[in-house]
Design a protein around this motif. Structure first.
Motif, PDB file in Angstrom:
ATOM      1  N   GLN A  34       0.817  -1.217   0.000  1.00 23.35           N
ATOM      2  CA  GLN A  34       0.000   0.000   0.000  1.00 23.35           C
ATOM      3  C   GLN A  34       0.851   1.269   0.000  1.00 23.35           C
ATOM      4  N   GLU A  81      -7.205  -5.365  13.548  1.00 28.63           N
ATOM      5  CA  GLU A  81      -8.467  -4.680  13.836  1.00 28.63           C
ATOM      6  C   GLU A  81      -9.559  -5.669  14.248  1.00 28.63           C
ATOM      7  N   PRO A  98      -7.799   0.617  13.567  1.00 30.52           N
ATOM      8  CA  PRO A  98      -8.835   1.281  12.766  1.00 30.52           C
ATOM      9  C   PRO A  98      -8.471   2.703  12.336  1.00 30.52           C
ATOM     10  N   ASP A 102      -7.517   3.529   5.401  1.00 29.77           N
ATOM     11  CA  ASP A 102      -8.948   3.296   5.243  1.00 29.77           C
ATOM     12  C   ASP A 102      -9.202   1.792   5.127  1.00 29.77           C
ATOM     13  N   PRO A 103     -10.474   1.363   5.123  1.00 31.56           N
ATOM     14  CA  PRO A 103     -10.743  -0.082   5.188  1.00 31.56           C
ATOM     15  C   PRO A 103     -10.071  -0.893   4.074  1.00 31.56           C
ATOM     16  N   GLN A 104     -10.112  -0.394   2.845  1.00 33.32           N
ATOM     17  CA  GLN A 104      -9.514  -1.176   1.759  1.00 33.32           C
ATOM     18  C   GLN A 104      -8.012  -1.344   1.967  1.00 33.32           C
ATOM     19  N   ILE A 105      -7.374  -0.262   2.380  1.00 30.27           N
ATOM     20  CA  ILE A 105      -5.921  -0.317   2.576  1.00 30.27           C
ATOM     21  C   ILE A 105      -5.577  -1.227   3.749  1.00 30.27           C
ATOM     22  N   ARG A 106      -6.423  -1.217   4.776  1.00 29.40           N
ATOM     23  CA  ARG A 106      -6.165  -2.107   5.920  1.00 29.40           C
ATOM     24  C   ARG A 106      -6.315  -3.587   5.549  1.00 29.40           C
ATOM     25  N   ASN A 107      -7.084  -3.869   4.504  1.00 26.40           N
ATOM     26  CA  ASN A 107      -7.208  -5.256   4.058  1.00 26.40           C
ATOM     27  C   ASN A 107      -5.957  -5.767   3.364  1.00 26.40           C
ATOM     28  N   ARG A 108      -5.123  -4.881   2.873  1.00 26.67           N
ATOM     29  CA  ARG A 108      -3.908  -5.291   2.151  1.00 26.67           C
ATOM     30  C   ARG A 108      -2.634  -4.978   2.933  1.00 26.67           C
ATOM     31  N   VAL A 189     -10.112  10.770   7.274  1.00 26.33           N
ATOM     32  CA  VAL A 189      -9.817   9.357   7.063  1.00 26.33           C
ATOM     33  C   VAL A 189      -8.753   9.208   5.981  1.00 26.33           C
TER      34      VAL A 189
END
Lengths: 295, 219
Positions: A34, A81, A98, A102-108, A189
């Protein structure tokens, strides 16, 4: 913009990754990507070879073992998270996850990758410093453990050897009467911190502070410990007066730069406030202090 | 000379085998190799979320990973929504929600919003407003603001729930008193959903009014 041409390798094991590091000259490690993918795309990094470590099995763990909380090199921010263990026992980690991007970046994105990136505005560096954690790296000569304190050198520069791969980030499991917290100021965010403070307190049986550790974000050339504040806290009873002075000392020791988000004086005041808040939460989580209801 | 690699992507249930350069981004593979241009490129820097797709069920930004990294994975893009079992004859309830609640103006961010909304509702079928706002926090909209997007996702959550009750009941929605209502009866002639509270979901009003009338949660 497109990345420049590169070759890609996808090692299946840590050993294979390390031997690629040894045998190839101009290469970059790709984990969550990321930060790395944008750097490649904007040609801030133009390596001949990219070593994508995402195919290595067994590096995505998050567990307590032998007195350590161990976070594998491929554990994503979202794994932290969503972890019940983190939620229950590691307040600062639960606060931080958290707040990362952001959520998408935290998934990768990965925790270890963020620490390897060593952006002074990154959050995890402060947390690992406040937990007096360690970076575990694998090199051609085997494993090396680097205390977080000795890890960060300059912005985007660490004491990791060029042939070493981070395999794990670890922090000691909490002592009895330990609490930790992270507070971060950002405009919206997805932003990096304008300032951030991670605090960890260990209380003794009498309720005095036995050990205090504070890590600061975005207010120096690396994530740094606020040692003056820590010294002030140790031996004291947790309380608003003591925390207020600790906040002032953390602010005095910080070294922020003025930028579009605020001038240095403003950021110092924010370090003060964020540190006091983090200490308040940490003390509450350590279990012996009831937080006063604010007026 | 450019080396390419063969990768397999299963997109919206269809398997594709394509050759890509190592430097090719997933979003470019989706748009240019597979011709699925519903996935947008907005900021090109990883900020805006217009390129959001689901990879193995999780929302990711397809401009922040290389196509080779998605080799062997299951992807979902906006084009796949109408083929989902919960989609009616036309649109998926999320898409319908964006139409009913005016969740878009220019529509550029919409595919990404839909993907983030889909991921949220898959995990959490009855999200609070705060949870919806968190789920779309990686998606930027520059025209409508987020108010109507949040309502659109709320609309979809209600529709999906009603659909499930209907499915469990053999195709009819049952009211609290046991009488049955058909989906058509829940909407008025303009297709607007009406919650039944006077001056509530039918007419123009502020959130505050809605909360005080409907007794909903306030922020």
């Amino acid at each position: 913009m497109k990345a420049a041409q590169f070759e890609t390798h996808e090692p299946d094991t840590v050993e294979e990754a390390v031997s690629l590091l040894e045998s190839l000259d101009d290469r970059a490690i790709l984990a969550g990507g990321q930060s790395m993918v944008p750097m490649l795309r904007f040609r801030l990094a133009v390596p001949e070879t990219v070593i994508d470590i995402n195919c290595i099995d067994g590096l995505d763990y998050l567990e307590e073992e032998d007195g350590w909380l161990r976070i594998g090199a491929l554990t994503r921010h979202a794994d932290v998270e969503e972890s019940a263990l983190i939620d229950e026992r590691y307040g600062s980690f639960a606060d931080t996850a958290p707040l990362v991007a952001d959520p998408q970046i935290r998934n990768r994105g990965t925790v270890a990758g963020a620490i390897a990136q060593a952006d002074p505005k990154g959050d995890w560096g402060s947390v690992v410093l406040a937990h007096e954690g360690e970076v575990v790296a694998q090199g051609p000569d085997g494993e090396r453990v680097i205390p977080a304190e000795d890890f960060f050198l300059l912005p985007y520069d660490t004491t990791l050897d060029e042939n070493e791969l981070i395999t794990e980030i670890r922090v000691p499991t909490p002592a009895p009467r330990e609490g930790s917290a992270y507070h971060k100021l950002k405009r919206k965010v997805g932003d990096y911190a304008m300032a951030g403070s991670a605090a960890r307190l260990v209380l003794d049986e009498d309720g005095r502070i036995e050990n205090a550790a504070i890590g600061l974000t975005a207010v120096d050339i690396t994530n740094v410990r606020a040692t003056d504040a820590e010294d002030h806290l140790e031996g004291e009873r947790p309380g608003s007066e003591v925390f207020k002075r600790a906040g002032e000392l953390a602010a005095e020791q910080s070294n922020p730069e003025s930028d579009e988000h605020g001038d240095a004086g403003y950021k110092e005041r924010m370090v003060n406030v964020l540190t006091q808040r983090a200490l308040g939460d940490a003390a509450e989580r350590a279990g012996l202090v009831k937080r006063r209801v604010s007026q | 000379m450019t080396d390419t690699r063969e990768i397999t992507l299963t997109v919206n249930g269809t398997e594709h085998t394509i050759d890509v350069e190592p430097r090719q981004l997933l979003v470019h593979a989706i748009r240019e190799e597979l011709d699925l241009t519903g996935t947008h490129i907005g900021c090109d820097t990883g900020n805006c979320g217009a390129c959001t797709v689901l990879k193995d069920g999780e929302p990711i930004k397809s401009c922040l990973m290389f196509a080779t990294q998605a080799d062997g994975s299951e992807l979902m893009t906006v084009e796949g929504m109408e083929d989902l079992p919960e989609a009616g004859e036309d649109l998926h309830p999320l898409q319908e929600g964006f139409r009913e609640e005016h969740g878009l103006q220019c529509g550029y961010c919409t595919p990404g919003m839909l993907m983030s909304g889909k991921a949220l509702l898959d995990e959490n079928p009855d999200p609070s407003e705060e949870e919806i706002r968190e789920a779309i926090s990686g998606n930027l909209c520059r025209c409508t603001g987020y108010q109507n997007i949040v309502r659109s996702i709320e609309y979809a959550a209600e529709e999906l729930e009603a659909g499930e009750i209907a499915a469990a009941d053999g195709g009819v929605v049952t009211d609290a008193d046991g009488s049955t209502i058909t989906p058509a009866e829940m909407t008025d002639a303009d297709g607007e959903f009406d919650c039944g509270v006077e001056n509530c979901c039918g007419g123009p009003m502020t959130d505050r009014d809605h909360d005080s009338i409907a007794g909903g949660e306030s922020e």
